[in-house]
Design a protein around this motif. Structure first.
Motif, PDB file in Angstrom:
ATOM      1  N   VAL A   1     -56.759 -34.911  23.826  1.00 38.73           N
ATOM      2  CA  VAL A   1     -57.178 -33.539  23.537  1.00 38.73           C
ATOM      3  C   VAL A   1     -55.983 -32.594  23.504  1.00 38.73           C
ATOM      4  CG1 VAL A   1     -59.477 -33.823  24.531  1.00 38.73           C
ATOM      5  CG2 VAL A   1     -57.601 -33.012  25.969  1.00 38.73           C
ATOM      6  N   TYR A   2     -56.102 -31.604  22.670  1.00 39.76           N
ATOM      7  CA  TYR A   2     -55.092 -30.565  22.616  1.00 39.76           C
ATOM      8  C   TYR A   2     -55.223 -29.695  23.847  1.00 39.76           C
ATOM      9  CZ  TYR A   2     -54.889 -31.736  17.691  1.00 39.76           C
ATOM     10  OH  TYR A   2     -54.757 -32.409  16.515  1.00 39.76           O
TER      11      TYR A   2
ATOM     12  N   HIS B   1     -48.364 -28.187  18.598  1.00 38.44           N
ATOM     13  CA  HIS B   1     -49.471 -28.638  19.446  1.00 38.44           C
ATOM     14  C   HIS B   1     -48.952 -29.360  20.670  1.00 38.44           C
ATOM     15  CE1 HIS B   1     -52.338 -28.370  15.909  1.00 38.44           C
ATOM     16  NE2 HIS B   1     -53.040 -27.853  16.888  1.00 38.44           N
TER      17      HIS B   1
ATOM     18  N   GLN C   1     -61.580 -23.798  30.806  1.00 34.70           N
ATOM     19  CA  GLN C   1     -60.433 -22.940  30.625  1.00 34.70           C
ATOM     20  C   GLN C   1     -59.547 -22.923  31.864  1.00 34.70           C
ATOM     21  OE1 GLN C   1     -60.483 -21.970  27.574  1.00 34.70           O
ATOM     22  NE2 GLN C   1     -58.361 -21.403  27.839  1.00 34.70           N
TER      23      GLN C   1
ATOM     24  N   MET D   1     -57.713 -26.104  32.248  1.00 37.70           N
ATOM     25  CA  MET D   1     -56.603 -26.246  31.321  1.00 37.70           C
ATOM     26  C   MET D   1     -55.406 -25.428  31.779  1.00 37.70           C
ATOM     27  SD  MET D   1     -57.262 -27.091  27.650  1.00 37.70           S
ATOM     28  CE  MET D   1     -58.400 -25.807  27.272  1.00 37.70           C
TER      29      MET D   1
ATOM     30  N   ASP E   1     -52.702 -27.200  24.243  1.00 31.38           N
ATOM     31  CA  ASP E   1     -52.078 -25.934  23.863  1.00 31.38           C
ATOM     32  C   ASP E   1     -51.732 -25.965  22.389  1.00 31.38           C
ATOM     33  OD1 ASP E   1     -51.235 -23.362  24.153  1.00 31.38           O
ATOM     34  OD2 ASP E   1     -49.583 -23.794  25.528  1.00 31.38           O
ATOM     35  N   LYS E   2     -51.551 -24.785  21.849  1.00 35.08           N
ATOM     36  CA  LYS E   2     -51.314 -24.682  20.415  1.00 35.08           C
ATOM     37  C   LYS E   2     -50.673 -23.335  20.129  1.00 35.08           C
ATOM     38  CE  LYS E   2     -53.811 -24.283  16.062  1.00 35.08           C
ATOM     39  NZ  LYS E   2     -55.124 -24.126  15.417  1.00 35.08           N
TER      40      LYS E   2
ATOM     41  N   TYR F   1     -56.996 -26.175  10.853  1.00 34.03           N
ATOM     42  CA  TYR F   1     -58.165 -26.072  11.689  1.00 34.03           C
ATOM     43  C   TYR F   1     -58.055 -27.054  12.833  1.00 34.03           C
ATOM     44  CZ  TYR F   1     -62.889 -25.928  13.372  1.00 34.03           C
ATOM     45  OH  TYR F   1     -63.985 -25.790  14.164  1.00 34.03           O
ATOM     46  N   SER F   2     -57.741 -26.553  13.958  1.00 33.62           N
ATOM     47  CA  SER F   2     -57.689 -27.378  15.160  1.00 33.62           C
ATOM     48  C   SER F   2     -57.915 -26.408  16.282  1.00 33.62           C
ATOM     49  CB  SER F   2     -56.343 -28.053  15.322  1.00 33.62           C
ATOM     50  OG  SER F   2     -55.383 -27.117  15.752  1.00 33.62           O
ATOM     51  N   ARG F   3     -58.224 -26.918  17.424  1.00 36.99           N
ATOM     52  CA  ARG F   3     -58.512 -25.982  18.496  1.00 36.99           C
ATOM     53  C   ARG F   3     -58.230 -26.616  19.846  1.00 36.99           C
ATOM     54  NH1 ARG F   3     -63.269 -22.451  17.081  1.00 36.99           N
ATOM     55  NH2 ARG F   3     -61.766 -20.822  16.641  1.00 36.99           N
ATOM     56  N   ILE F   4     -57.722 -25.777  20.706  1.00 39.00           N
ATOM     57  CA  ILE F   4     -57.461 -26.255  22.053  1.00 39.00           C
ATOM     58  C   ILE F   4     -58.740 -26.811  22.656  1.00 39.00           C
ATOM     59  CG2 ILE F   4     -56.811 -25.546  24.365  1.00 39.00           C
ATOM     60  CD1 ILE F   4     -54.975 -23.483  23.103  1.00 39.00           C
ATOM     61  N   GLY F   5     -58.651 -27.967  23.246  1.00 35.96           N
ATOM     62  CA  GLY F   5     -59.825 -28.568  23.869  1.00 35.96           C
ATOM     63  C   GLY F   5     -60.522 -29.568  22.969  1.00 35.96           C
ATOM     64  N   ARG F   6     -60.218 -29.504  21.686  1.00 28.28           N
ATOM     65  CA  ARG F   6     -60.878 -30.436  20.797  1.00 28.28           C
ATOM     66  C   ARG F   6     -60.259 -31.808  20.900  1.00 28.28           C
ATOM     67  NH1 ARG F   6     -63.879 -28.931  15.599  1.00 28.28           N
ATOM     68  NH2 ARG F   6     -63.903 -31.170  15.717  1.00 28.28           N
ATOM     69  N   PRO F   7     -61.093 -32.824  20.825  1.00 34.07           N
ATOM     70  CA  PRO F   7     -60.549 -34.170  20.797  1.00 34.07           C
ATOM     71  C   PRO F   7     -59.781 -34.375  19.502  1.00 34.07           C
ATOM     72  CG  PRO F   7     -62.914 -34.183  21.258  1.00 34.07           C
ATOM     73  CD  PRO F   7     -62.547 -32.798  20.835  1.00 34.07           C
ATOM     74  N   VAL F   8     -58.690 -35.100  19.605  1.00 35.29           N
ATOM     75  CA  VAL F   8     -57.827 -35.347  18.469  1.00 35.29           C
ATOM     76  C   VAL F   8     -58.310 -36.583  17.705  1.00 35.29           C
ATOM     77  CG1 VAL F   8     -55.470 -35.958  17.864  1.00 35.29           C
ATOM     78  CG2 VAL F   8     -55.906 -34.349  19.729  1.00 35.29           C
TER      79      VAL F   8
END
Lengths: 267, 267
Positions: A106-107, A96, A68, A71, A109-110, A120-127
């Motif tokens: 990776v994301y 995003h 965190q 980021m 920010d969103k 369904y997506s999340r900050i930090g998740r690989p795209v």
DNA sequence: AACGCCCATTGCAAATATTGCAACGCCGGA
DNA sequence: TCCGGCGTTGCAATATTTGCAATGGGCGTT
């Protein structure tokens, strides 16, 4: 180069798969139990690994806070955030921001859609690197040889019939994206969701990040979404300009300095 | 116990403060430049640290994805998530889920408010431990000596006039929370925001996580929010029941097994 | 355009830390 | 109560890491 550290770090992805006992770790590391124990210990001390009451190991919470902090200290992210909010306010859709690093996109920010339908997506998740619009932009900017090598190395999962099928197709798409300066994902990841994306460029002219606007078909059709492209590009360009402008890299000299507590939030 | 690993891991919190050059790292580690370099190398290889084009080091993106994987494999989180969604649907307010680990309380899940006013908080961020309702629940359950030791160790920032002022006050509050089985934060972190929280208990009866409902005064007054407490408690108890019920710890035996690709999402 | 400085990088040898082994002690099950 | 498994520690051999000094490359300066 440093065997010990290398081994210790190998533990992390291993534990990411799920909790493991001491000698499950030892076996997969190919070392003696006692060695694994001595490797695990500092990891626990630093909070990266947590030893559960039942003596099994899993990744620790320190990892979350560390990620965190990392980021939040990304300067692109900081600069872009208000722009993302604005784009979201103007369009109402999900926005995003993503970066590329070491074979991963990776994301960072969103901003969620105003509409009830949320992705369904999340900050930090690989795209999903082979289909995502932001990934296309980020990869399209790599040097040709690197780009090609990466494309060969990747898997091409068939999320939908519109997913990028293989390396050649991907490279062709990247070439197109590179030329036109923007990218789309029309149902390549989920049948009913489309995205349009634009690049954020750094002072060196290279693509430093990519931002995208995503919306499900039920809210806005692909054509309409692509119609919003100019707004996305304008926003991305505004971020680029600001990012290139002030280079406020706070120079932190050596010595243990107090790190000012940032403002926290609530439960 | 392992000097090398320990040193290498010390780099991470250091870089979390911001990017640093090689010998800034070396100096703060108290080692020779060349040593620092050899420590940094494996960290980079594993993607935990990124070496920027300008040769300064910062935390890497792998940290994000690692933290993400770790979080998603937390069984409490997995079980609780649908319940959080339901609670959010019923009340419309922001729902948080948090756990305690090694002096830190971090959010591991969050469902945003339906209302336009959204709070600034983020999954993975450390919680304001002295005022947050979830933190109170988590800490109140610690063994007395540990609880006291921790309370003494903490700082007590005065976020607002209602913030917990010092260790004795905090311990008193924890005692109350422990007894009543729920907690609140009435403007202790931000003047205009209130929270109510309830504990999730594990099979051993100890508090495994805490969930909270938060809303700004402008949306719902403190009294009204506290009026929702029964719903929060019911939800937390539902999660507890489920969490205690099925103990589905997938036993992963040794050997390099393929980790099935989870479903990804889009840019 | 050339110079010089700073910084990252590497070979080497000393020294230190890590490794594997085997023995110990603990807890849980039979 | 005894047995078995697992985590843990002392020890000696060894391999690894460490600091130093020298090298090379990039960049700003003169």
């Amino acid at each position: 180069m440093s065997q010990t550290v290398d081994r210790a770090l190998t533990v992390l992805p291993l534990l990411a798969e799920g909790p493991a006992t001491l000698d499950q770790v030892a076996r997969r590391l190919g070392v003696h139990k006692s060695t694994a124990l001595r490797l695990l210990r500092p990891l626990c001390d630093h909070g990266l690994v947590y030893r559960r009451p039942d003596q099994r190991y899993r990744l620790g919470a320190r990892l979350f806070s560390l990620a965190q902090e990392a980021m939040e200290s990304l300067d692109v992210r900081e600069i872009a955030h208000p722009h993302l909010l604005r784009l979201n306010a103007e369009t109402g859709h999900t926005v995003h921001l993503a970066v590329y690093e070491e074979d991963e996109v990776v994301y960072i920010d969103k901003v969620d859609s105003r509409y009830p339908v949320r992705m369904y997506s999340r900050i930090g998740r690989p795209v999903a690197i082979t289909v995502a619009a932001v990934a296309k932009l980020l990869l399209a900017d790599l040097p040709e040889d690197e780009r090609r090598a990466l494309a060969e190395r990747l898997d091409y999962p068939k999320y939908t019939p519109h997913s990028t099928p293989d390396a050649p197709a991907f490279l062709a798409e990247l070439a197109r994206v590179r030329e036109q300066g923007w990218a789309t994902d029309l149902g390549g990841h989920e049948e009913s969701i489309n995205c349009v994306a634009a690049p954020v460029r750094g002072p060196d002219g290279r693509v430093a990040a990519a931002m995208s606007l995503s919306a499900p078909n039920v809210v806005v059709g692909a054509d309409a979404l692509v119609g919003l492209l100019p707004q996305v590009r304008r926003t991305a360009e505004a971020v680029s300009a600001e990012y290139c402008g002030r280079r406020t890299e706070p120079d932190r000299t050596a010595g243990p300095d107090e790190h000012s507590d940032e403002h926290e939030e609530r439960p």
